[in-house]
Design a protein around this motif. Sequence first.
Motif, mmCIF file in Angstrom:
data_model
loop_
_atom_site.group_PDB
_atom_site.id
_atom_site.type_symbol
_atom_site.label_atom_id
_atom_site.label_comp_id
_atom_site.label_asym_id
_atom_site.label_seq_id
_atom_site.Cartn_x
_atom_site.Cartn_y
_atom_site.Cartn_z
ATOM 1 N N ASP A 1 91.459 80.217 -4.932
ATOM 2 C CA ASP A 1 91.914 81.505 -5.470
ATOM 3 C C ASP A 1 92.503 81.284 -6.866
ATOM 4 O O ASP A 1 93.176 80.268 -7.114
ATOM 5 N N ILE A 2 92.253 82.216 -7.742
ATOM 6 C CA ILE A 2 92.848 82.115 -9.084
ATOM 7 C C ILE A 2 94.367 82.168 -8.924
ATOM 8 O O ILE A 2 94.900 83.072 -8.258
ATOM 9 N N MET B 1 89.690 86.888 -5.830
ATOM 10 C CA MET B 1 89.006 86.233 -6.964
ATOM 11 C C MET B 1 89.158 84.706 -6.867
ATOM 12 O O MET B 1 90.274 84.186 -6.838
ATOM 13 N N THR B 2 88.051 84.022 -6.834
ATOM 14 C CA THR B 2 88.116 82.555 -6.815
ATOM 15 C C THR B 2 87.512 81.986 -8.103
ATOM 16 O O THR B 2 86.870 82.697 -8.858
ATOM 17 N N TYR B 3 87.792 80.687 -8.342
ATOM 18 C CA TYR B 3 87.218 79.996 -9.498
ATOM 19 C C TYR B 3 86.837 78.581 -9.091
ATOM 20 O O TYR B 3 87.302 78.071 -8.061
ATOM 21 N N GLN B 4 86.000 77.960 -9.913
ATOM 22 C CA GLN B 4 85.520 76.610 -9.604
ATOM 23 C C GLN B 4 86.286 75.574 -10.429
ATOM 24 O O GLN B 4 86.615 75.810 -11.603
ATOM 25 N N THR C 1 87.390 72.853 -15.362
ATOM 26 C CA THR C 1 87.822 73.979 -14.540
ATOM 27 C C THR C 1 87.512 75.284 -15.269
ATOM 28 O O THR C 1 87.438 75.314 -16.498
ATOM 29 N N GLU C 2 87.335 76.344 -14.466
ATOM 30 C CA GLU C 2 87.080 77.658 -15.085
ATOM 31 C C GLU C 2 88.383 78.339 -15.509
ATOM 32 O O GLU C 2 88.394 79.133 -16.444
#
Lengths: 330, 330
Positions: free
Chosen positions: A27-28, A1-4, A99-100
Motif C-alpha cells: 500500500d502507498i 492504492m498499491t505500488y511496486q 521503487t515507484e
Amino acid sequence: MTYQKILLAGRPETDITPDLFTSVREDIPTISAGEVLVKLSHVSLDPAMRGWMSADPNSYIPPVDIGATMRASGIGYVVQSNNDDFPEGTRVIGLMGLTEYAVSNGQGLNKLPDDIPAEAVLSVIALPGITAYHGLFEVLKPEAGQTIAITAAAGSVGSLVGQMAKNKGLTVIGIAGSEEKCTWLKDELKFDHALNYKDADFEQQLAAVANEGIDLFFENTGGIAQAPIYNAMNAHGRIAVCGMIAEYNKTEPAPGPSWINIIKKRLMIQGFTMPDHFHRISEYGQALGGMLAKGELTYRAHILKGLDSAPEGINLLFKGENQGKLIVEL
Amino acid sequence: MTYQKILLAGRPETDITPDLFTSVREDIPTISAGEVLVKLSHVSLDPAMRGWMSADPNSYIPPVDIGATMRASGIGYVVQSNNDDFPEGTRVIGLMGLTEYAVSNGQGLNKLPDDIPAEAVLSVIALPGITAYHGLFEVLKPEAGQTIAITAAAGSVGSLVGQMAKNKGLTVIGIAGSEEKCTWLKDELKFDHALNYKDADFEQQLAAVANEGIDLFFENTGGIAQAPIYNAMNAHGRIAVCGMIAEYNKTEPAPGPSWINIIKKRLMIQGFTMPDHFHRISEYGQALGGMLAKGELTYRAHILKGLDSAPEGINLLFKGENQGKLIVEL
C-alpha cells in the motif's frame, strides 16, 4: 492504492542474477510530520549498485540490507508534503531506490528545475556528471595540449570526461568495446581517436595514436586495456581510478601492472569515489548545468521501461551492452 | 702521479657483473680556469646506480655512456683550485664518480663542514636522507597516530624514514630480510614492529601487528611483501613508491596487485625520484643535519675498502646483504 518496489534478496558472488532481487507490491504509505511522498518518474542504473549489493567490508558506503529496497538514484515529483522545504509539485532527485513511490524527510533530496529532461539530469548533472567533473578537474588537473586516455569512453562517465577534456584543449583517446561506440565517439563527440579494445591489434593502434605518450588516464574498466595504457604513460603522468567494471564480478581480480613504471615515470595514481565529495555536488552540478545549457555536452540515454526491467537491465552495464546512460522510465 | 677510476664497460641485462666495469689508471689531470681538482675520500654505492648503468629510455636521468667514469656520489677535498668558490682545502660532496680524483667546474658540488664524519654525511644527509625526507614528509604527509609500513626498513633510506616517522608519533612497522636486521630495527632504532618478509608466516605476522590497518606505505622493494601490505591499507591510505629493488634485475618485472583496492580505499600512489627535487636539497639537508645533531637519527655504515671493491660490492644491495649504508673508503 498499491505500488511496486524491488528489494535486495541476496548478495552476488560473481554475476548479478535476477534471483538476487524480489519485487513486491505494498500500500502507498502515509507520511508523518516533516515527511514528503515522492512519485518517481525515472530511476538510474549505475555500476556502483554492484558494490552496494555486496557485503564487502572494504566498500566505501554501507551495503544495502537484505530485504531492504535496493538503493538507486531517481527523479520524481512530491505528491504529498508535510515539509515546507519541499511543497507538493516540487521536482526532486535523490537516492530513493528501485521503487515507484518513496517517503523522505527531505534529507539527501535535492530540488530540480522542471525544464531539464530527466534523461539530461541523470546522464549529465547527476552521478555520472559529478564523477566525471571531479575525476577530471580535481584528480587529473588537465592542461591544454596534454593527451588523455579514457576507458569505457562511451559510458556515462567516460563520454563526459572526454567532451570536457576536448573543450579544455586536450587530445582525447577514447577506448570502448564496440565499433558502434567508437563511431559515436568520433562522429558525434568529436574525440580525436576512438579505439576498440577488443581488436586484436589494439596495442599497436594505441601505440600509433599515442605516439607522444599519454599524460592523463581516466580508468573506468580495468581489464585488458589497462596495461597498454599504463605502459604508454609519460613522465609525471596522472591516473584517476574511477571504476574497474571488468573486475567487479570476479571472485579473484586480475593482477595489475608492475609498479616499476610508477617510479621510473613518477606517476601519480589516485582512486576516488563520489561519497567522499558529496559536499561539492551543488558546485559541480552548477558547472555541468552551465555546460549543458551552452550545448557543450552531448549525451545519450538507454531507456528501459518499468521497474521489472531493472534486475536484468543492470547487467547491460557489466556486459558493456548499454548504449548511453542506463535509465528506467516508470 | 697516476690515479684509479672505474669506467662503465657494458650494460646489465639482469644482474650487475664485474665485467661490466673496467678499472684504469691515468695521470692526474691538470685543471683549467674555473676548475678544481678533488681528491675523494669516500664514494657511495646506491641502488640508483643500476638505473644509471642501463640504457632504458624511460629512466629519469640519462644513462652513463659506455667508456665514461661510472656515476656515483662521493666526498673529498679540493687539492687544487682555480675557482674562488671552492678554495684549496674545501670539503665537498657531489656526483664525482667511482674515481680517486675528479675535476669539476664547481657545478653540482656542495660544500661540507669538516666536522661531520663522511659516514654520517653519506648515510644521513646525502641521497638516502633527502630521499627519506622527501618521500615521508612531501609524499606521505604523515600525521601522529597513523601507522606506517616500510620495506627495506633496515636500508639506508628505510631506516631514516622509520626513525623520522617514530619521532613524529607514528606506529612504525619495518619489513626487512633477516633476523639480524629486524633485531637492529627493534633494539637500536626502536621501531614498534620489525618483520622478516622471508618468514613463511609473514602475512599472518603482518595482519597481527597491523590489526588496525596501514595508513602509509613507504615502498622500497617490490617483491613478495608488496601485496600483503597493499591489501592491509586503510581507506585514504597513501603509498610512496621510492624503490623496487627486488625487480630491477629482472628482465620481466612481476605484476602488481589489482587496482580494485585503489578505488575501494581511495588510495593515492605516488612514485618519486630525487632528481625532480634537487632544488630542495639544501632545505632537506639542513633539516636532516639538525636531527643528526640532536641525536635523533641513528645510522650504520657498511664500509668497503678501495675502489676495486666497488664492482662486486654493488651487488650486496641487490642481494640485501649490506648492513647499513654501503660506502667505499678510498
